[in-house]
Write a protein that holds these residues in place. Sequence first.
Motif, PDB file in Angstrom:
ATOM      1  N   ASN A 112       0.341   5.609  -0.186  1.00 23.89           N
ATOM      2  CA  ASN A 112      -0.460   6.823  -0.230  1.00 23.89           C
ATOM      3  C   ASN A 112       0.389   7.923   0.402  1.00 23.89           C
ATOM      4  O   ASN A 112       0.770   7.825   1.573  1.00 23.89           O
TER       5      ASN A 112
ATOM      6  N   TYR B  32       0.831  -1.214   0.000  1.00 19.07           N
ATOM      7  CA  TYR B  32       0.000   0.000   0.000  1.00 19.07           C
ATOM      8  C   TYR B  32       0.861   1.258   0.000  1.00 19.07           C
ATOM      9  O   TYR B  32       1.813   1.367   0.768  1.00 19.07           O
TER      10      TYR B  32
ATOM     11  N   ASP C 291      -9.293   4.223   0.642  1.00 16.86           N
ATOM     12  CA  ASP C 291      -8.522   3.399  -0.299  1.00 16.86           C
ATOM     13  C   ASP C 291      -8.836   1.911  -0.160  1.00 16.86           C
ATOM     14  O   ASP C 291      -8.766   1.164  -1.130  1.00 16.86           O
TER      15      ASP C 291
END
Length: 214
Positions: free
Chosen positions: A135, A133, A168
């Motif tokens: 971000n 992940y 997300d």
Amino acid sequence: KPYPYDPTKATDVLDSAGWVRQSDGVRERNGVRLAFRLTVVQGDDPQAILEQRIAKSFVTDMAAIGIQVQMTTVTAQQMHASAESGGIIATRSFDAFESDGDQRSDVEEFNARYNSANIPTSQNPGGGNITGYQNASVDTALNQLNQTVDPRAQAQLLDTAQRAIYNDLPAIPVYDHFEVDASRSYVSGLSAGPISGLWWNTEHWWINKDAASP
């Protein structure tokens, strides 16, 4: 806030994104079939059986909206072995998998799981961000959180990270089990902790001998 179970909306989203159902019921876009593997631990212990039942229901739900999910079962050793031993989770050799170890966690574990600096690499095979992940706003909030001591500022940074992750959805929460701890009325000092449940302060437990039965 949980996302509602809404197959009709899911179908509309997929249709709008250009994923078209084929003759076999599976969607396709630009020559790519909407299909992936879901890896689950095999076995007949209660936890394994629960995960397998959840997986089978998930496969059925996805098929109903045109997504093909192949459930693959492996041993617990294959799933949880180290990167050096070829563990599926550690080497990120999965499309999706079921995780059962997240009942309680702290900020340090949260950072390990969602900060992109912790994505496993050959230099950092033990990185906790096994989904890969990334971000930027989450990274910024978590990096600042690690350097902030003001509790209110910490809460704001954690809120920023959690909201981004909620949107997300790198991991899909499936269920949360409910624990019940019971004790006799003469047992004192019990106090549930925010992370470790009931067992964080056993040194403060005591029995009221006057109230206890012989």
